[in-house]
Motif scaffolding. Structure first.
Motif, PDB file in Angstrom:
ATOM      1  N   TRP A 169      54.365  12.209  35.303  1.00  0.00           N
ATOM      2  CA  TRP A 169      54.027  11.668  36.624  1.00  0.00           C
ATOM      3  C   TRP A 169      52.913  10.628  36.584  1.00  0.00           C
ATOM      4  CZ3 TRP A 169      56.694  12.143  40.969  1.00  0.00           C
ATOM      5  CH2 TRP A 169      57.621  13.162  41.053  1.00  0.00           C
ATOM      6  N   TYR A 170      51.922  10.844  35.735  1.00  0.00           N
ATOM      7  CA  TYR A 170      50.679  10.074  35.860  1.00  0.00           C
ATOM      8  C   TYR A 170      50.254   9.336  34.602  1.00  0.00           C
ATOM      9  CZ  TYR A 170      50.236  13.249  39.816  1.00  0.00           C
ATOM     10  OH  TYR A 170      50.452  13.970  40.957  1.00  0.00           O
ATOM     11  N   VAL A 171      51.176   8.895  33.770  1.00  0.00           N
ATOM     12  CA  VAL A 171      50.806   8.342  32.475  1.00  0.00           C
ATOM     13  C   VAL A 171      49.849   7.150  32.576  1.00  0.00           C
ATOM     14  CG1 VAL A 171      52.801   6.834  32.186  1.00  0.00           C
ATOM     15  CG2 VAL A 171      51.656   7.765  30.189  1.00  0.00           C
ATOM     16  N   GLU A 172      50.024   6.246  33.494  1.00  0.00           N
ATOM     17  CA  GLU A 172      49.123   5.091  33.630  1.00  0.00           C
ATOM     18  C   GLU A 172      48.603   4.959  35.060  1.00  0.00           C
ATOM     19  OE1 GLU A 172      47.850   2.994  31.385  1.00  0.00           O
ATOM     20  OE2 GLU A 172      48.882   3.968  29.737  1.00  0.00           O
ATOM     21  N   VAL A 173      48.366   6.085  35.705  1.00  0.00           N
ATOM     22  CA  VAL A 173      47.901   6.086  37.088  1.00  0.00           C
ATOM     23  C   VAL A 173      46.409   6.387  37.113  1.00  0.00           C
ATOM     24  CG1 VAL A 173      48.127   7.223  39.334  1.00  0.00           C
ATOM     25  CG2 VAL A 173      50.155   6.856  37.916  1.00  0.00           C
ATOM     26  N   ALA A 174      45.666   5.571  37.850  1.00  0.00           N
ATOM     27  CA  ALA A 174      44.229   5.822  38.022  1.00  0.00           C
ATOM     28  C   ALA A 174      44.074   6.903  39.083  1.00  0.00           C
ATOM     29  CB  ALA A 174      43.513   4.552  38.444  1.00  0.00           C
ATOM     30  N   ILE A 175      43.516   8.024  38.711  1.00  0.00           N
ATOM     31  CA  ILE A 175      43.340   9.150  39.630  1.00  0.00           C
ATOM     32  C   ILE A 175      42.035   9.006  40.393  1.00  0.00           C
ATOM     33  CG2 ILE A 175      43.137  11.654  39.771  1.00  0.00           C
ATOM     34  CD1 ILE A 175      45.935  10.597  38.969  1.00  0.00           C
ATOM     35  N   ALA A 176      40.991   8.615  39.717  1.00  0.00           N
ATOM     36  CA  ALA A 176      39.682   8.450  40.366  1.00  0.00           C
ATOM     37  C   ALA A 176      39.071   7.137  39.887  1.00  0.00           C
ATOM     38  CB  ALA A 176      38.768   9.612  40.011  1.00  0.00           C
ATOM     39  N   LYS A 177      38.313   6.523  40.760  1.00  0.00           N
ATOM     40  CA  LYS A 177      37.670   5.258  40.432  1.00  0.00           C
ATOM     41  C   LYS A 177      36.160   5.436  40.584  1.00  0.00           C
ATOM     42  CE  LYS A 177      38.133   0.361  41.475  1.00  0.00           C
ATOM     43  NZ  LYS A 177      38.715  -0.197  40.289  1.00  0.00           N
ATOM     44  N   ALA A 178      35.448   5.141  39.506  1.00  0.00           N
ATOM     45  CA  ALA A 178      33.995   5.252  39.522  1.00  0.00           C
ATOM     46  C   ALA A 178      33.400   4.000  40.173  1.00  0.00           C
ATOM     47  CB  ALA A 178      33.470   5.391  38.099  1.00  0.00           C
ATOM     48  N   PRO A 179      32.224   4.096  40.769  1.00  0.00           N
ATOM     49  CA  PRO A 179      31.615   2.927  41.402  1.00  0.00           C
ATOM     50  C   PRO A 179      31.022   1.937  40.393  1.00  0.00           C
ATOM     51  CG  PRO A 179      30.210   4.838  41.655  1.00  0.00           C
ATOM     52  CD  PRO A 179      31.476   5.315  41.002  1.00  0.00           C
ATOM     53  N   PHE A 180      31.146   2.234  39.104  1.00  0.00           N
ATOM     54  CA  PHE A 180      30.583   1.369  38.065  1.00  0.00           C
ATOM     55  C   PHE A 180      31.474   1.465  36.830  1.00  0.00           C
ATOM     56  CE2 PHE A 180      28.684   5.546  38.101  1.00  0.00           C
ATOM     57  CZ  PHE A 180      28.908   5.987  36.813  1.00  0.00           C
ATOM     58  N   ASN A 181      31.327   0.533  35.911  1.00  0.00           N
ATOM     59  CA  ASN A 181      32.057   0.589  34.649  1.00  0.00           C
ATOM     60  C   ASN A 181      31.351   1.570  33.722  1.00  0.00           C
ATOM     61  OD1 ASN A 181      33.722  -1.358  35.635  1.00  0.00           O
ATOM     62  ND2 ASN A 181      32.921  -3.010  34.365  1.00  0.00           N
ATOM     63  N   PHE A 182      32.069   2.584  33.317  1.00  0.00           N
ATOM     64  CA  PHE A 182      31.495   3.617  32.466  1.00  0.00           C
ATOM     65  C   PHE A 182      32.009   3.397  31.048  1.00  0.00           C
ATOM     66  CE2 PHE A 182      31.111   8.202  31.175  1.00  0.00           C
ATOM     67  CZ  PHE A 182      29.738   8.204  31.188  1.00  0.00           C
ATOM     68  N   PHE A 183      31.113   3.209  30.091  1.00  0.00           N
ATOM     69  CA  PHE A 183      31.500   2.822  28.734  1.00  0.00           C
ATOM     70  C   PHE A 183      32.408   3.842  28.061  1.00  0.00           C
ATOM     71  CE2 PHE A 183      27.823   5.420  27.963  1.00  0.00           C
ATOM     72  CZ  PHE A 183      28.065   6.029  26.754  1.00  0.00           C
ATOM     73  N   LEU A 184      32.258   5.138  28.363  1.00  0.00           N
ATOM     74  CA  LEU A 184      33.117   6.137  27.732  1.00  0.00           C
ATOM     75  C   LEU A 184      34.566   6.002  28.202  1.00  0.00           C
ATOM     76  CD1 LEU A 184      30.939   9.365  27.611  1.00  0.00           C
ATOM     77  CD2 LEU A 184      31.656   7.929  25.726  1.00  0.00           C
ATOM     78  N   PHE A 185      34.752   5.674  29.486  1.00  0.00           N
ATOM     79  CA  PHE A 185      36.115   5.462  29.986  1.00  0.00           C
ATOM     80  C   PHE A 185      36.745   4.303  29.226  1.00  0.00           C
ATOM     81  CE2 PHE A 185      35.222   7.033  34.602  1.00  0.00           C
ATOM     82  CZ  PHE A 185      34.894   8.284  34.114  1.00  0.00           C
ATOM     83  N   ASP A 186      36.004   3.227  29.090  1.00  0.00           N
ATOM     84  CA  ASP A 186      36.516   2.034  28.418  1.00  0.00           C
ATOM     85  C   ASP A 186      36.846   2.347  26.959  1.00  0.00           C
ATOM     86  OD1 ASP A 186      37.268  -0.655  28.401  1.00  0.00           O
ATOM     87  OD2 ASP A 186      35.326  -1.255  27.570  1.00  0.00           O
ATOM     88  N   TRP A 187      35.978   3.080  26.294  1.00  0.00           N
ATOM     89  CA  TRP A 187      36.198   3.452  24.893  1.00  0.00           C
ATOM     90  C   TRP A 187      37.449   4.312  24.762  1.00  0.00           C
ATOM     91  CZ3 TRP A 187      35.811   8.469  22.829  1.00  0.00           C
ATOM     92  CH2 TRP A 187      35.920   8.543  21.446  1.00  0.00           C
ATOM     93  N   PHE A 188      37.583   5.318  25.632  1.00  0.00           N
ATOM     94  CA  PHE A 188      38.732   6.219  25.583  1.00  0.00           C
ATOM     95  C   PHE A 188      40.026   5.464  25.864  1.00  0.00           C
ATOM     96  CE2 PHE A 188      41.617   9.419  27.370  1.00  0.00           C
ATOM     97  CZ  PHE A 188      41.592  10.349  26.337  1.00  0.00           C
TER      98      PHE A 188
END
Length: 173
Positions: A117-136
């Motif tokens: 269902w959710y392979v490339e779906v953004a579930i939550a959006k942070a108010p800033f760019n978080f480096f760990l999200f980008d790395w993952f």
């Protein structure tokens, strides 16, 4: 058989799957995380776990004192106690295999279903760019941005929260 399980999960979550992915994954995280915690609670000896933690803390304290004083006899006694502690930890690890074997199939089925269902779906959006999200996301060549959290990340957060609350409530340490 697996399609039957997926159909059951689709029916269970109904319209929330498409219309409210955040709620669906949060609810699923609570159910799965809660069931994991309860399985471990009923299959683990919590008192034995506490005893091992207390013995470990005491041995660390004794080891520091023995090293500071330079007492070889005391140091050897502490090392003998550490061997006994390692045996106790081994017993505890064997006790943990049953809950792990019970929860692994649930994990595999559940995440294979979520991925459909959710392979490339953004579930939550942070108010800033978080480096760990980008790395993952870069590890898995994901289309999600550095400020977006997918189904896996949101599941981990929600199941972690319910697991911590249940552990505290059940006094599991």
């Amino acid at each position: 058989m697996i399609e039957g399980i997926y159909k059951f999960l689709d029916d269970l979550f109904g319209g929330y799957i498409v219309q409210h992915p955040l709620l669906a994954i949060t609810f699923a995280g609570f159910v799965i995380g809660g069931s994991y915690t309860l399985i471990y609670y009923f299959f683990m000896d919590v008192e034995k776990m506490r005893k091992i933690q207390e013995v470990s803390k005491q041995l660390q304290k004794e080891m520091r004192e023995a090293q500071k004083s330079g007492d070889e006899k005391k140091l050897k006694k502490v090392q003998q106690k550490q061997l006994e502690l390692m045996r106790m930890q081994g017993d505890l690890m064997r006790q943990q295999t049953i809950p792990m074997l019970l929860t692994l199939p649930i994990f595999w089925v559940f995440f294979a279903w979520l991925r459909r269902w959710y392979v490339e779906v953004a579930i939550a959006k942070a108010p800033f760019n978080f480096f760990l999200f980008d790395w993952f996301h870069s590890l898995y060549h994901s289309a999600l941005g550095p400020d977006e959290l997918g189904y896996f990340g949101w599941y981990v957060l929600s199941s972690y929260v319910i697991g911590m609350v249940l552990r505290k409530f059940l006094d599991m340490g």
